[in-house]
Design a protein around this motif. Structure first.
Motif, PDB file in Angstrom:
ATOM      1  N   VAL A 231       0.824  -1.215   0.000  1.00 24.92           N
ATOM      2  CA  VAL A 231       0.000   0.000   0.000  1.00 24.92           C
ATOM      3  C   VAL A 231       0.859   1.266   0.000  1.00 24.92           C
ATOM      4  CG1 VAL A 231      -1.712   1.317   1.305  1.00 24.92           C
ATOM      5  CG2 VAL A 231      -1.995  -1.158   1.020  1.00 24.92           C
ATOM      6  N   PRO A 232       1.857   1.404   0.886  1.00 25.47           N
ATOM      7  CA  PRO A 232       2.723   2.601   0.786  1.00 25.47           C
ATOM      8  C   PRO A 232       3.453   2.699  -0.551  1.00 25.47           C
ATOM      9  CG  PRO A 232       3.018   1.531   2.908  1.00 25.47           C
ATOM     10  CD  PRO A 232       2.205   0.598   2.072  1.00 25.47           C
ATOM     11  N   ALA A 233       3.899   1.552  -1.089  1.00 22.87           N
ATOM     12  CA  ALA A 233       4.579   1.582  -2.386  1.00 22.87           C
ATOM     13  C   ALA A 233       3.630   2.023  -3.499  1.00 22.87           C
ATOM     14  CB  ALA A 233       5.154   0.204  -2.705  1.00 22.87           C
ATOM     15  N   ALA A 234       2.381   1.564  -3.437  1.00 22.95           N
ATOM     16  CA  ALA A 234       1.392   1.985  -4.437  1.00 22.95           C
ATOM     17  C   ALA A 234       1.085   3.473  -4.310  1.00 22.95           C
ATOM     18  CB  ALA A 234       0.116   1.157  -4.280  1.00 22.95           C
ATOM     19  N   ASN A 235       1.004   3.976  -3.090  1.00 23.36           N
ATOM     20  CA  ASN A 235       0.789   5.417  -2.893  1.00 23.36           C
ATOM     21  C   ASN A 235       1.945   6.225  -3.476  1.00 23.36           C
ATOM     22  OD1 ASN A 235      -1.729   5.356  -1.594  1.00 23.36           O
ATOM     23  ND2 ASN A 235      -0.790   4.931   0.391  1.00 23.36           N
ATOM     24  N   ALA A 236       3.167   5.705  -3.307  1.00 23.21           N
ATOM     25  CA  ALA A 236       4.320   6.389  -3.886  1.00 23.21           C
ATOM     26  C   ALA A 236       4.229   6.427  -5.409  1.00 23.21           C
ATOM     27  CB  ALA A 236       5.602   5.690  -3.445  1.00 23.21           C
ATOM     28  N   LYS A 237       3.770   5.347  -6.012  1.00 19.98           N
ATOM     29  CA  LYS A 237       3.618   5.314  -7.472  1.00 19.98           C
ATOM     30  C   LYS A 237       2.583   6.340  -7.939  1.00 19.98           C
ATOM     31  CE  LYS A 237       5.063   0.611  -8.604  1.00 19.98           C
ATOM     32  NZ  LYS A 237       5.992   0.525  -7.457  1.00 19.98           N
ATOM     33  N   LEU A 238       1.495   6.462  -7.197  1.00 10.48           N
ATOM     34  CA  LEU A 238       0.460   7.420  -7.587  1.00 10.48           C
ATOM     35  C   LEU A 238       0.970   8.853  -7.459  1.00 10.48           C
ATOM     36  CD1 LEU A 238      -2.706   5.777  -5.968  1.00 10.48           C
ATOM     37  CD2 LEU A 238      -2.015   5.744  -8.367  1.00 10.48           C
ATOM     38  N   ARG A 239       1.785   9.101  -6.468  1.00  9.96           N
ATOM     39  CA  ARG A 239       2.304  10.460  -6.271  1.00  9.96           C
ATOM     40  C   ARG A 239       3.309  10.846  -7.352  1.00  9.96           C
ATOM     41  NH1 ARG A 239       3.007  12.180   0.060  1.00  9.96           N
ATOM     42  NH2 ARG A 239       0.887  11.671   0.704  1.00  9.96           N
ATOM     43  N   GLN A 240       3.985   9.870  -7.948  1.00  8.81           N
ATOM     44  CA  GLN A 240       4.972  10.199  -8.977  1.00  8.81           C
ATOM     45  C   GLN A 240       4.316  10.398 -10.340  1.00  8.81           C
ATOM     46  OE1 GLN A 240       7.410   6.689  -8.769  1.00  8.81           O
ATOM     47  NE2 GLN A 240       6.500   5.752 -10.591  1.00  8.81           N
ATOM     48  N   CYS A 241       2.997  10.179 -10.425  1.00  8.43           N
ATOM     49  CA  CYS A 241       2.300  10.348 -11.708  1.00  8.43           C
ATOM     50  C   CYS A 241       2.079  11.833 -11.989  1.00  8.43           C
ATOM     51  CB  CYS A 241       0.951   9.633 -11.690  1.00  8.43           C
ATOM     52  SG  CYS A 241       1.072   7.840 -11.565  1.00  8.43           S
ATOM     53  N   PRO A 242       2.432  12.305 -13.162  1.00  8.07           N
ATOM     54  CA  PRO A 242       2.129  13.701 -13.507  1.00  8.07           C
ATOM     55  C   PRO A 242       0.631  13.939 -13.658  1.00  8.07           C
ATOM     56  CG  PRO A 242       2.991  12.519 -15.414  1.00  8.07           C
ATOM     57  CD  PRO A 242       3.138  11.599 -14.238  1.00  8.07           C
ATOM     58  N   ALA A 243      -0.106  12.876 -13.962  1.00  8.24           N
ATOM     59  CA  ALA A 243      -1.573  12.955 -14.079  1.00  8.24           C
ATOM     60  C   ALA A 243      -2.136  11.588 -13.726  1.00  8.24           C
ATOM     61  CB  ALA A 243      -1.982  13.360 -15.487  1.00  8.24           C
ATOM     62  N   ASP A 244      -3.430  11.546 -13.504  1.00  7.93           N
ATOM     63  CA  ASP A 244      -4.098  10.280 -13.189  1.00  7.93           C
ATOM     64  C   ASP A 244      -3.474   9.605 -11.962  1.00  7.93           C
ATOM     65  OD1 ASP A 244      -5.747  10.601 -15.411  1.00  7.93           O
ATOM     66  OD2 ASP A 244      -4.316   9.582 -16.722  1.00  7.93           O
ATOM     67  N   GLY A 245      -3.269  10.377 -10.909  1.00  3.93           N
ATOM     68  CA  GLY A 245      -2.670   9.826  -9.695  1.00  3.93           C
ATOM     69  C   GLY A 245      -3.652   9.685  -8.557  1.00  3.93           C
ATOM     70  N   GLY A 246      -4.937   9.632  -8.873  1.00  2.00           N
ATOM     71  CA  GLY A 246      -5.944   9.523  -7.837  1.00  2.00           C
ATOM     72  C   GLY A 246      -6.087   8.102  -7.308  1.00  2.00           C
ATOM     73  N   GLU A 247      -6.859   7.963  -6.238  1.00  2.00           N
ATOM     74  CA  GLU A 247      -7.025   6.653  -5.604  1.00  2.00           C
ATOM     75  C   GLU A 247      -7.778   5.670  -6.485  1.00  2.00           C
ATOM     76  OE1 GLU A 247      -8.502   6.546  -1.652  1.00  2.00           O
ATOM     77  OE2 GLU A 247      -7.266   8.205  -0.956  1.00  2.00           O
ATOM     78  N   GLU A 248      -8.473   6.154  -7.496  1.00  2.00           N
ATOM     79  CA  GLU A 248      -9.172   5.228  -8.391  1.00  2.00           C
ATOM     80  C   GLU A 248      -8.185   4.384  -9.196  1.00  2.00           C
ATOM     81  OE1 GLU A 248      -8.818   9.213 -10.514  1.00  2.00           O
ATOM     82  OE2 GLU A 248      -9.298   8.479  -8.499  1.00  2.00           O
ATOM     83  N   HIS A 249      -6.905   4.748  -9.169  1.00  2.00           N
ATOM     84  CA  HIS A 249      -5.881   3.969  -9.872  1.00  2.00           C
ATOM     85  C   HIS A 249      -5.058   3.115  -8.900  1.00  2.00           C
ATOM     86  CE1 HIS A 249      -6.636   5.971 -13.697  1.00  2.00           C
ATOM     87  NE2 HIS A 249      -6.649   7.125 -13.052  1.00  2.00           N
ATOM     88  N   MET A 250      -5.515   2.981  -7.680  1.00  2.00           N
ATOM     89  CA  MET A 250      -4.787   2.187  -6.692  1.00  2.00           C
ATOM     90  C   MET A 250      -4.649   0.727  -7.140  1.00  2.00           C
ATOM     91  SD  MET A 250      -3.229   1.901  -3.772  1.00  2.00           S
ATOM     92  CE  MET A 250      -3.606   3.346  -2.784  1.00  2.00           C
ATOM     93  N   TYR A 251      -5.666   0.214  -7.816  1.00  2.00           N
ATOM     94  CA  TYR A 251      -5.635  -1.191  -8.247  1.00  2.00           C
ATOM     95  C   TYR A 251      -4.453  -1.476  -9.169  1.00  2.00           C
ATOM     96  CZ  TYR A 251      -7.105  -5.460 -10.682  1.00  2.00           C
ATOM     97  OH  TYR A 251      -7.141  -6.711 -11.241  1.00  2.00           O
ATOM     98  N   THR A 252      -4.278  -0.648 -10.206  1.00  2.00           N
ATOM     99  CA  THR A 252      -3.165  -0.878 -11.137  1.00  2.00           C
ATOM    100  C   THR A 252      -1.828  -0.600 -10.461  1.00  2.00           C
ATOM    101  OG1 THR A 252      -3.415   1.375 -11.985  1.00  2.00           O
ATOM    102  CG2 THR A 252      -4.555  -0.386 -13.162  1.00  2.00           C
ATOM    103  N   ALA A 253      -1.789   0.359  -9.531  1.00  2.00           N
ATOM    104  CA  ALA A 253      -0.536   0.639  -8.819  1.00  2.00           C
ATOM    105  C   ALA A 253      -0.131  -0.554  -7.955  1.00  2.00           C
ATOM    106  CB  ALA A 253      -0.699   1.892  -7.964  1.00  2.00           C
ATOM    107  N   LEU A 254      -1.106  -1.183  -7.304  1.00  2.00           N
ATOM    108  CA  LEU A 254      -0.816  -2.362  -6.489  1.00  2.00           C
ATOM    109  C   LEU A 254      -0.324  -3.530  -7.343  1.00  2.00           C
ATOM    110  CD1 LEU A 254      -3.830  -2.284  -3.996  1.00  2.00           C
ATOM    111  CD2 LEU A 254      -1.414  -2.037  -3.378  1.00  2.00           C
TER     112      LEU A 254
END
Length: 298
Positions: A231-254
């Motif tokens: 979960v922390p690693a997925a949050n880090a991936k979402l934060r590094q996104c220039p766009a589309d970094g919302g929680e709705e993309h947590m599934y693909t980040a995980l």
């Protein structure tokens, strides 16, 4: 004086002296006058006894809180040494073990020999705060191979006994070509895991399943630990996104983090989880682009 003697008050000292003389002649040990509120002098306690008594007085508090409280009680803390604390820890408290449900009230005797890859899986589920952008998943279940620590995860919209059976079927189909049939599942005490249909499915598949006691997690530690990292690693991936970094993309980040993690070689091990699972001698990294890149492939 005659009136007092008739009332008996003047006779009390004489009677008391006679009783003391008889007790002394009989060898009865005299008890010193009480120094406290009780009828007799309170016995001198050992350091271990002080720890046990104060543990009960303070409502079965933990050792850290117990020692912190005693440090503010100068008369009692002087009676305690390191050996007393160690003896208190070894002694434990049966009431705490059976009531607080922090851990099992019995010792977990287990065999730490690693099972064959793909035969024994531990699974647990987390829920998203927002549905996933793809497929609108609300839940995410991770299976951890106990023999290799490999992760394999699936998303699902609901969390019922039918979903649990379907998730296990997906894992069975994925494992079967490489390692044959799964032999065992470990899970927590969620109602969908203990449901009649789930138990019937396990019997039909000739597979064992074991559940952790309510509010205890000894049997699902591998899966729960995976979430503390994924979960922390997925949050880090979402934060590094220039766009589309919302929680709705947590599934693909995980899922991306899982694919990467399975190829990571731990510092204290010579093989990654994927190397152990597939019997490889090398690491395979198929994705060259970082998550969040505008050319990434999901």
């Amino acid at each position: 004086e005659m009136h007092e003697m008739l009332n008996g008050s003047a006779c009390l000292p004489i009677v008391a002296d006679k009783v003391k003389a008889k007790e002394k002649a009989a060898g009865v040990q005299q008890v010193a006058p009480a120094s406290g509120v009780s009828m007799g002098r309170p016995p001198k306690l050992t350091g271990l006894q002080v720890l046990v008594r104060m543990h009960l007085v303070l409502g079965h508090c933990g050792l850290e809180a117990l020692l912190s409280t005693l440090s503010k009680m100068p008369k009692l803390v002087k009676l305690i040494n390191k050996e007393d604390v160690q003896a208190f820890v070894e002694r434990g408290c049966g009431i705490c073990d059976s009531v607080k449900m922090i851990r099992m009230s019995f010792k977990n005797i287990r065999d730490d020999t690693l099972p064959h890859p793909g035969k024994w899986w531990v699974h647990d589920t987390l829920s998203f705060r927002k549905p996933s952008h793809q497929f609108k998943f609300l839940h995410y279940t991770t299976f951890v191979c106990k023999g290799t620590s490999l992760w394999r995860s699936y998303g699902h919209k609901t969390y019922t006994q039918e979903d649990v059976i379907a998730l296990r079927d997906q894992l069975r189909a994925w494992v079967r070509p490489v390692h044959g049939e799964i032999e065992r599942f470990d899970a927590d005490s969620h109602p969908s895991h203990r449901a009649e249909a789930t138990a019937h499915d396990a019997r039909e598949q000739q597979q064992l399943q074991r559940f952790s006691p309510p509010y205890a997690h000894e049997l699902t530690g591998l899966a729960e630990a995976s979430f503390r990292h994924s979960v922390p690693a997925a949050n880090a991936k979402l934060r590094q996104c220039p766009a589309d970094g919302g929680e709705e993309h947590m599934y693909t980040a995980l899922l991306t983090n899982e694919a990467e993690r399975n190829e990571v070689v731990p510092a204290k091990d010579a093989q990654s989880p994927a190397m152990k699972y597939y019997g490889r001698e090398h690491v395979e990294l198929l994705v060259q682009l970082a998550y969040g890149d505008t050319h990434r492939l999901i």
